[in-house]
Design an enzyme around this catalytic site. Structure first.
Site, short mmCIF file in Angstrom:
data_model
loop_
_atom_site.label_atom_id
_atom_site.label_comp_id
_atom_site.label_asym_id
_atom_site.label_seq_id
_atom_site.Cartn_x
_atom_site.Cartn_y
_atom_site.Cartn_z
CG PHE A 37 -1.97 1.05 1.17
CD1 PHE A 37 -3.20 0.77 0.59
CD2 PHE A 37 -1.74 2.35 1.67
CE1 PHE A 37 -4.19 1.73 0.50
CE2 PHE A 37 -2.73 3.32 1.58
CZ PHE A 37 -3.96 3.01 1.00
CB CYS A 53 13.75 -0.04 -6.50
SG CYS A 53 14.85 -0.36 -7.85
CB CYS A 58 16.92 2.16 -8.71
SG CYS A 58 16.66 1.44 -7.09
CB ILE A 59 13.39 2.26 -12.32
CG1 ILE A 59 13.78 0.84 -11.86
CG2 ILE A 59 12.94 2.27 -13.78
CD1 ILE A 59 15.00 0.23 -12.53
CE LYS A 61 19.81 6.36 -9.49
NZ LYS A 61 20.17 6.32 -8.09
N GLY A 159 11.05 2.70 3.40
CA GLY A 159 10.97 4.00 4.05
C GLY A 159 10.45 5.05 3.10
CE1 TYR A 196 20.96 6.86 -4.00
CE2 TYR A 196 21.49 6.47 -1.69
CZ TYR A 196 20.73 6.20 -2.81
OH TYR A 196 19.74 5.26 -2.75
CD GLU A 200 21.85 9.04 -7.41
OE1 GLU A 200 22.66 8.10 -7.54
OE2 GLU A 200 20.66 8.85 -7.08
CE LYS A 286 8.13 8.91 10.09
NZ LYS A 286 7.49 7.68 9.69
CB VAL A 323 14.56 -8.18 3.91
CG1 VAL A 323 14.85 -9.59 4.36
CG2 VAL A 323 13.23 -8.09 3.17
N GLY A 324 15.56 -5.32 3.88
CA GLY A 324 15.54 -4.07 3.13
C GLY A 324 15.83 -2.83 3.96
CG HIS A 463 44.08 0.27 -24.79
ND1 HIS A 463 44.14 1.24 -23.81
CD2 HIS A 463 44.52 0.84 -25.94
CE1 HIS A 463 44.63 2.35 -24.35
NE2 HIS A 463 44.85 2.14 -25.64
CD GLU A 468 43.14 0.57 -20.75
OE1 GLU A 468 44.04 -0.28 -20.89
OE2 GLU A 468 42.80 1.36 -21.66
P1 FAD Z 1 10.60 -0.57 -0.75
O1 FAD Z 1 11.08 -0.86 -2.11
O2 FAD Z 1 10.51 0.83 -0.32
O3 FAD Z 1 9.15 -1.26 -0.65
C1 FAD Z 1 8.31 -1.14 0.46
C2 FAD Z 1 6.87 -1.20 0.02
O4 FAD Z 1 6.03 -1.42 1.14
C3 FAD Z 1 6.40 0.12 -0.59
O5 FAD Z 1 5.65 -0.13 -1.75
C4 FAD Z 1 5.51 0.70 0.50
O6 FAD Z 1 4.52 1.56 0.00
C5 FAD Z 1 4.94 -0.55 1.10
N1 FAD Z 1 4.43 -0.40 2.49
C6 FAD Z 1 4.95 0.35 3.47
N2 FAD Z 1 4.27 0.16 4.62
C7 FAD Z 1 3.29 -0.73 4.34
C8 FAD Z 1 2.27 -1.35 5.11
N3 FAD Z 1 2.13 -1.10 6.42
N4 FAD Z 1 1.43 -2.22 4.51
C9 FAD Z 1 1.58 -2.49 3.19
N5 FAD Z 1 2.53 -1.97 2.41
C10 FAD Z 1 3.39 -1.10 2.98
N6 FAD Z 1 18.99 1.60 -4.61
C11 FAD Z 1 19.90 1.06 -5.46
O7 FAD Z 1 20.31 -0.07 -5.26
N7 FAD Z 1 20.34 1.76 -6.56
C12 FAD Z 1 19.90 3.00 -6.84
O8 FAD Z 1 20.32 3.59 -7.83
C13 FAD Z 1 18.94 3.59 -5.98
N8 FAD Z 1 18.45 4.82 -6.24
C14 FAD Z 1 17.49 5.34 -5.43
C15 FAD Z 1 16.99 6.59 -5.74
C16 FAD Z 1 16.03 7.16 -4.95
C17 FAD Z 1 15.48 8.53 -5.32
C18 FAD Z 1 15.53 6.46 -3.82
C19 FAD Z 1 14.47 7.05 -2.96
C20 FAD Z 1 16.03 5.21 -3.50
C21 FAD Z 1 17.02 4.64 -4.30
N9 FAD Z 1 17.57 3.39 -4.02
C22 FAD Z 1 18.50 2.84 -4.85
C23 FAD Z 1 17.18 2.65 -2.79
C24 FAD Z 1 16.16 1.54 -3.09
O9 FAD Z 1 15.06 2.10 -3.75
C25 FAD Z 1 15.74 0.89 -1.78
O10 FAD Z 1 16.87 0.44 -1.09
C26 FAD Z 1 14.81 -0.31 -1.99
O11 FAD Z 1 13.67 0.05 -2.71
C27 FAD Z 1 14.42 -0.90 -0.64
O12 FAD Z 1 13.56 -1.98 -0.81
P2 FAD Z 1 12.57 -2.42 0.35
O13 FAD Z 1 12.00 -3.74 -0.08
O14 FAD Z 1 13.22 -2.34 1.66
O15 FAD Z 1 11.42 -1.32 0.37
P1 NA7 Z 2 21.23 10.54 3.52
O1 NA7 Z 2 22.30 9.82 2.85
O2 NA7 Z 2 20.83 10.16 4.90
O3 NA7 Z 2 21.57 12.09 3.43
C1 NA7 Z 2 20.78 13.05 3.98
C2 NA7 Z 2 21.41 14.39 3.72
O4 NA7 Z 2 20.54 15.42 4.21
C3 NA7 Z 2 22.72 14.58 4.40
O5 NA7 Z 2 23.52 15.39 3.59
C4 NA7 Z 2 22.31 15.29 5.70
O6 NA7 Z 2 23.33 16.09 6.22
C5 NA7 Z 2 21.19 16.16 5.23
N1 NA7 Z 2 20.22 16.49 6.26
C6 NA7 Z 2 19.67 15.66 7.17
N2 NA7 Z 2 18.78 16.30 7.93
C7 NA7 Z 2 18.78 17.58 7.50
C8 NA7 Z 2 18.05 18.73 7.91
N3 NA7 Z 2 17.16 18.68 8.88
N4 NA7 Z 2 18.30 19.88 7.24
C9 NA7 Z 2 19.21 19.93 6.24
N5 NA7 Z 2 19.91 18.88 5.82
C10 NA7 Z 2 19.69 17.71 6.45
O7 NA7 Z 2 19.87 10.46 2.69
P2 NA7 Z 2 19.50 10.26 1.17
O8 NA7 Z 2 18.07 10.66 1.11
O9 NA7 Z 2 20.43 10.85 0.21
O10 NA7 Z 2 19.65 8.68 1.01
C11 NA7 Z 2 18.78 7.79 1.62
C12 NA7 Z 2 19.49 6.61 2.17
O11 NA7 Z 2 20.11 5.84 1.16
C13 NA7 Z 2 20.57 6.93 3.17
O12 NA7 Z 2 20.09 6.73 4.48
C14 NA7 Z 2 21.74 6.01 2.84
O13 NA7 Z 2 22.00 5.05 3.86
C15 NA7 Z 2 21.36 5.34 1.58
P3 NA7 Z 2 24.33 15.58 7.41
O14 NA7 Z 2 25.44 14.87 6.73
O15 NA7 Z 2 23.52 14.69 8.32
O16 NA7 Z 2 24.74 16.85 8.05
#
Ligand code: FAD
Ligand code: NA7
Length: 487
Positions: A37, A53, A58-59, A61, A159, A196, A200, A286, A323-324, A463, A468
């Protein structure tokens, strides 16, 4: 099958980890259901089955990054003889781009749904929470609740982006949940957060022709090798991305013309303001664990992060697994979630004992000039092993294809960290340049096989490639010699 329960495995969350576990479990003969959901983002964006993802991670992005790379290629192509009208008048059409990206996502949502049906995994579009350790309540869109019972329950809820607690953030800000389907071109954009995801997003927006600024609270890419991280930021700056360092947003206001007035505070506590069309928060994610009502089963969460501290993916409630992205101190990456989910299903239903290895997982930051790495950062290697025990090799290099269009090579840089003595095992590899993910993946396999520095040097290169360069690396930081190419 245990007749007491409706399912052998109930998965909460149909994303990377949950779906991988569900598919492996049915293949091994288990009766499986998945609840997935999506709660709309604060600005109302929602999406289909498949998790972060596929839909908002990921996709999309990678597709927007590809759009950015193609724009760059148009500019270079004239140098290679392509008779491009005038690259400077070529514009990207945001609507066309987002439509193409969203159409691809919808096709993946559809394929996923069909796959679940053919595999006989029961799927419910319901928000699950714990009633007891074998019972899950699923709340559907129409408010109706359905009760499910299962012998094993897998938490794979992932999250969602965090928002800061400042006026205007929720009302006017967006996140990665919204950017890939934004109806209107983002215009001048402020990205808050320098992880990241922030880098990105700012990178592809700038390359697509939008004014992009990154607001950095402390450092860029916390957790990554800081020399590499700063090189990435420097390269982005060279390409026109603005950076505001040591700054924290304090308020966002909507002006009469609809644009956003952002206030921030620097480290001297001076306040500043500027006007943007879009403010994107990328300040971390979160986990969606509190929504599961963990108190109903005594499921323990890490107080500061609300993440789950599982041991081999098993929570403190024995039949409840995770997991995840919800896992404490584990890489938040799709292949990590998938691999852990698959191995867990094999242990639960296939008599396997194989455990997930979270060490030396490679990753890539898809910044305009990409950064791929595996293993330890320089700081971590020094902290763990001591400066005397490790050798840092580094080199600047010039990709062959950069010469003709005279592309800037100043940030094409690689680094290898290895033990200085003994077998000289490689501890970390870092690559900045084109196709970083493609370059680093194979080296990750080599590191898994205990790659040593002599073996790396004994590998014959391909090469002319950028990969390389790792086989040619020889200058140590300790020597003080110039790591610039000597030709
Ligand atoms: P998710 O894929 O987040 O799936 C959780 C699902 O559970 C969601 O559909 C959610 O809506 C659903 N859900 C939540 N709570 C409930 C509930 N109570 N009941 C029912 N359903 C629920 N990873 C990479 O490896 N390469 C990348 O390039 C990359 N790029 C990223 C770019 C962005 C912008 C973001 C945000 C993430 C990226 N990630 C990337 C991270 C990757 O998307 C996550 O690590 C991965 O999707 C985690 O998988 P998961 O199964 O833990 O959770
Ligand atoms: P990240 O990697 O947790 O980065 C969050 C960034 O945002 C980082 O630069 C933080 O700075 C910054 N940050 C956090 N809180 C604030 C507030 N309140 N105000 C301004 N800036 C802030 O998150 P991403 O979303 O890029 O990636 C998600 C996850 O993927 C991450 O948890 C990785 O494990 C992989 P900081 O360095 O804390 O000063």
């Amino acid at each position: 099958s245990d007749q007491k329960f409706m399912y052998d495995l109930l998965v909460i969350g149909g994303g990377s980890g949950g779906l991988a576990a569900a598919k492996e479990a049915v293949n091994l003969g288990a009766k499986v259901a998945v609840l997935d959901f999506v709660t709309p983002s604060p600005r109302g964006t929602t999406w289909g089955l498949g998790g972060t993802c596929v839909n908002v991670g990921c996709i999309p992005k990678k597709l927007m990054h590809q759009a950015a790379l193609l724009g760059e290629a148009i500019h270079e192509s004239a140098a290679y003889g392509w008779q491009v009208p005038d690259p400077n008048i070529i514009k990207n059409d945001w609507q066309a781009l987002t439509t193409a990206v969203q159409n691809h996502i919808k096709s993946v949502n559809w394929v996923t749904r069909v796959e679940l049906r053919t595999k006989k995994i029961e799927y419910f579009n319901a928000l699950g929470y714990f009633k007891d350790q074998h019972t899950i309540c699923g709340k559907m869109k129409n408010g109706e609740e359905k009760v499910f019972t299962a012998k094993n329950i897998l938490i794979a809820v992932g999250g969602r982006p965090r928002y800061p607690d400042i006026p205007g953030a929720l009302e006017y800000g967006i996140s990665s949940d919204d950017i890939f389907s934004l109806e209107k071109a983002p215009g001048k954009t402020l990205v808050i957060g320098a992880g990241y995801i922030g880098l990105e997003c700012a990178g592809f927006l700038n390359s697509l022709g939008y004014d992009a600024t990154v607001m950095v609270r402390s450092i860029v890419l916390r957790g990554f090798d800081q020399q590499m991280a700063n090189t990435i930021a420097q390269e982005m700056e060279r390409r026109g991305v603005h950076f505001i360092y040591q700054a924290k947003p304090s308020k966002i206001e909507k002006q009469a013309d609809g644009r956003l007035l952002v206030h921030w505070v620097d480290k001297e506590r001076q306040t500043h303001q500027d006007i943007f069309d879009t403010v994107l928060f990328a300040i971390g994610r979160k986990p969606l664990t509190e929504e599961l009502k963990p108190e109903n089963i005594g499921l323990q969460l890490i107080p500061e992060t609300a993440k789950i501290d599982a041991i081999d993916e098993q929570t403190n409630v024995p039949n409840v697994y995770a997991v995840g992205d919800v896992l404490h101190k584990k890489p938040e990456l799709t292949p990590v979630a998938i691999h852990a989910g698959r191995l867990l299903a094999r242990r639960l239903f296939g008599n396997s004992t194989e455990q997930m290895d979270y060490v030396n997982v490679a990753t890539t930051v898809f910044s305009p000039l990409e950064y791929g790495c595996v293993g330890l950062s320089e700081e971590a290697a020094i902290a763990i092993h001591g400066e005397d025990k490790i050798e840092i090799y580094h080199a600047y290099y010039k990709p062959t294809e950069f010469f003709i269009p005279q592309k800037d090579v100043s940030n094409c840089y690689i680094k290898v960290i290895a033990f200085r003595n003994g077998d000289q095992r490689v501890l970390g590899m870092h690559f900045i340049g084109p196709n970083a993910g493609e370059v680093i993946q194979g080296f990750a396999a080599a590191i898994k096989c205990n790659l040593t520095f002599p073996k790396l040097k004994d590998t014959v290169g391909i090469h002319p490639t950028v990969a390389e360069e790792f086989t040619r690396i020889s200058v140590t930081k300790r020597s003080g010699l110039d790591p610039k190419p000597q030709s």
